[in-house]
Design a protein around this motif. Structure first.
Motif, PDB file in Angstrom:
ATOM      1  N   VAL A   1       0.781  -1.181  -0.116  1.00 29.19           N
ATOM      2  CA  VAL A   1       0.083  -0.040   0.186  1.00 29.19           C
ATOM      3  C   VAL A   1       0.929   1.331   0.131  1.00 29.19           C
ATOM      4  O   VAL A   1       0.712   2.288  -0.560  1.00 29.19           O
ATOM      5  N   LEU A   2       2.046   1.315   0.816  1.00 31.85           N
ATOM      6  CA  LEU A   2       2.844   2.339   0.661  1.00 31.85           C
ATOM      7  C   LEU A   2       3.505   2.629  -0.503  1.00 31.85           C
ATOM      8  O   LEU A   2       3.675   3.605  -1.202  1.00 31.85           O
ATOM      9  N   TYR A   3       3.971   1.416  -1.197  1.00 31.54           N
ATOM     10  CA  TYR A   3       4.592   1.711  -2.619  1.00 31.54           C
ATOM     11  C   TYR A   3       3.560   2.299  -3.431  1.00 31.54           C
ATOM     12  O   TYR A   3       4.010   3.357  -4.238  1.00 31.54           O
ATOM     13  N   ARG A   4       2.184   1.832  -3.517  1.00 31.54           N
ATOM     14  CA  ARG A   4       1.485   2.495  -4.331  1.00 31.54           C
ATOM     15  C   ARG A   4       0.987   4.135  -4.032  1.00 31.54           C
ATOM     16  O   ARG A   4       0.945   4.626  -4.815  1.00 31.54           O
ATOM     17  N   ILE A   5       1.143   4.537  -2.760  1.00 36.33           N
ATOM     18  CA  ILE A   5       0.819   5.541  -2.443  1.00 36.33           C
ATOM     19  C   ILE A   5       2.075   6.409  -2.724  1.00 36.33           C
ATOM     20  O   ILE A   5       1.768   7.676  -3.453  1.00 36.33           O
ATOM     21  N   LEU A   6       3.345   5.922  -2.712  1.00 34.37           N
ATOM     22  CA  LEU A   6       4.445   6.623  -3.087  1.00 34.37           C
ATOM     23  C   LEU A   6       4.474   6.710  -4.720  1.00 34.37           C
ATOM     24  O   LEU A   6       4.885   7.628  -5.291  1.00 34.37           O
ATOM     25  N   GLN A   7       3.975   5.917  -5.250  1.00 33.72           N
ATOM     26  CA  GLN A   7       3.831   6.024  -6.779  1.00 33.72           C
ATOM     27  C   GLN A   7       2.895   7.084  -7.066  1.00 33.72           C
ATOM     28  O   GLN A   7       3.015   7.427  -8.395  1.00 33.72           O
ATOM     29  N   ASN A   8       1.947   7.250  -6.295  1.00 28.69           N
ATOM     30  CA  ASN A   8       0.775   8.431  -6.567  1.00 28.69           C
ATOM     31  C   ASN A   8       0.844   9.297  -5.520  1.00 28.69           C
ATOM     32  O   ASN A   8       0.081   9.286  -4.790  1.00 28.69           O
ATOM     33  N   PRO A   9       1.960  10.232  -5.446  1.00 27.22           N
ATOM     34  CA  PRO A   9       2.262  11.061  -4.494  1.00 27.22           C
ATOM     35  C   PRO A   9       0.788  11.946  -4.067  1.00 27.22           C
ATOM     36  O   PRO A   9       0.668  12.917  -3.250  1.00 27.22           O
ATOM     37  N   GLU A  10      -0.005  12.453  -5.370  1.00 26.53           N
ATOM     38  CA  GLU A  10      -1.064  13.206  -5.252  1.00 26.53           C
ATOM     39  C   GLU A  10      -1.978  12.606  -3.909  1.00 26.53           C
ATOM     40  O   GLU A  10      -2.925  13.322  -3.572  1.00 26.53           O
ATOM     41  N   LEU A  11      -1.828  11.148  -3.861  1.00 23.14           N
ATOM     42  CA  LEU A  11      -2.898  10.587  -2.777  1.00 23.14           C
ATOM     43  C   LEU A  11      -2.590  11.060  -1.256  1.00 23.14           C
ATOM     44  O   LEU A  11      -3.317  11.171  -0.359  1.00 23.14           O
ATOM     45  N   ILE A  12      -1.207  11.503  -1.155  1.00 26.99           N
ATOM     46  CA  ILE A  12      -0.623  11.921   0.278  1.00 26.99           C
ATOM     47  C   ILE A  12      -1.567  12.934   0.813  1.00 26.99           C
ATOM     48  O   ILE A  12      -2.033  12.462   2.063  1.00 26.99           O
ATOM     49  N   ASP A  13      -1.658  13.882   0.293  1.00 23.03           N
ATOM     50  CA  ASP A  13      -2.472  15.116   1.085  1.00 23.03           C
ATOM     51  C   ASP A  13      -3.941  14.589   1.342  1.00 23.03           C
ATOM     52  O   ASP A  13      -4.566  14.905   2.329  1.00 23.03           O
ATOM     53  N   GLU A  14      -4.543  14.014   0.495  1.00 20.88           N
ATOM     54  CA  GLU A  14      -6.130  13.663   0.446  1.00 20.88           C
ATOM     55  C   GLU A  14      -6.248  12.603   1.638  1.00 20.88           C
ATOM     56  O   GLU A  14      -7.125  12.690   2.382  1.00 20.88           O
ATOM     57  N   LEU A  15      -5.108  11.540   1.777  1.00 23.80           N
ATOM     58  CA  LEU A  15      -5.307  10.613   2.674  1.00 23.80           C
ATOM     59  C   LEU A  15      -5.031  11.112   4.285  1.00 23.80           C
ATOM     60  O   LEU A  15      -5.765  10.553   4.952  1.00 23.80           O
ATOM     61  N   LEU A  16      -4.011  12.100   4.183  1.00 22.68           N
ATOM     62  CA  LEU A  16      -3.763  12.848   5.407  1.00 22.68           C
ATOM     63  C   LEU A  16      -4.876  13.632   5.618  1.00 22.68           C
ATOM     64  O   LEU A  16      -5.287  13.464   6.924  1.00 22.68           O
TER      65      LEU A  16
END
Length: 146
Positions: free
Chosen positions: A1-16
């Motif tokens: 899951v972390l790998y996919r999130i890092l592949q798609n950094p635009e997810l970080i702010d939304e998930l945070l």
């Protein structure tokens, strides 16, 4: 899951943001400086993260076949005439099952099933630990292990 999130950094702010809102709604300290712990219900409120988890596991399974053995003691006849004798094995192609477009009738986004769509499962009622015909990560039937 972390790998996919890092592949798609635009997810970080939304998930945070979702995490912070969920923690605040639960009345917990958003800075984590208390002895309070997340409850199951609080974690269930992170539906975007859950969708990312389910989509990640759907695409990243390490098995191609899911073995089922006929344990009912009598032959099973499938709709196409195939007979599975007692003790006979059936292999389900789970890799294909989780990537094919056959799931459109379930009102699950069946398009681009080979692509990672992090929010594919939002508002579908399918959490990352709920088994379904198109999600065999944990097996199927009474022996499923989510």
């Amino acid at each position: 899951v972390l790998y996919r999130i890092l592949q798609n950094p635009e997810l970080i702010d939304e998930l945070l943001k979702e995490q912070q809102e969920t923690i605040e709604t639960a009345g917990l300290d958003p800075n984590g400086k208390s002895n309070e712990v997340l409850t199951y219900d609080t974690i269930k409120g992170m539906v975007k993260l859950d969708s990312v988890c389910r989509e990640t596991m759907r695409l990243r399974n390490r098995f191609y076949d899911l073995l089922h053995t006929n344990i009912c003691g009598k032959k099973v006849v499938l709709s196409n005439g195939t007979i599975i004798p007692p003790g006979g094995d059936v292999f389900i192609n789970s890799w294909y099952n989780q990537r094919s477009n056959i799931w459109e009738e379930m009102h699950i986004d069946g398009e681009d099933r080979v692509e990672f769509k992090p929010f594919r499962y939002l508002d579908t009622g399918y959490s990352s630990s709920k088994i379904s015909d198109d999600y065999l990560v944990f097996g199927k039937g009474k022996h499923a292990c989510p």
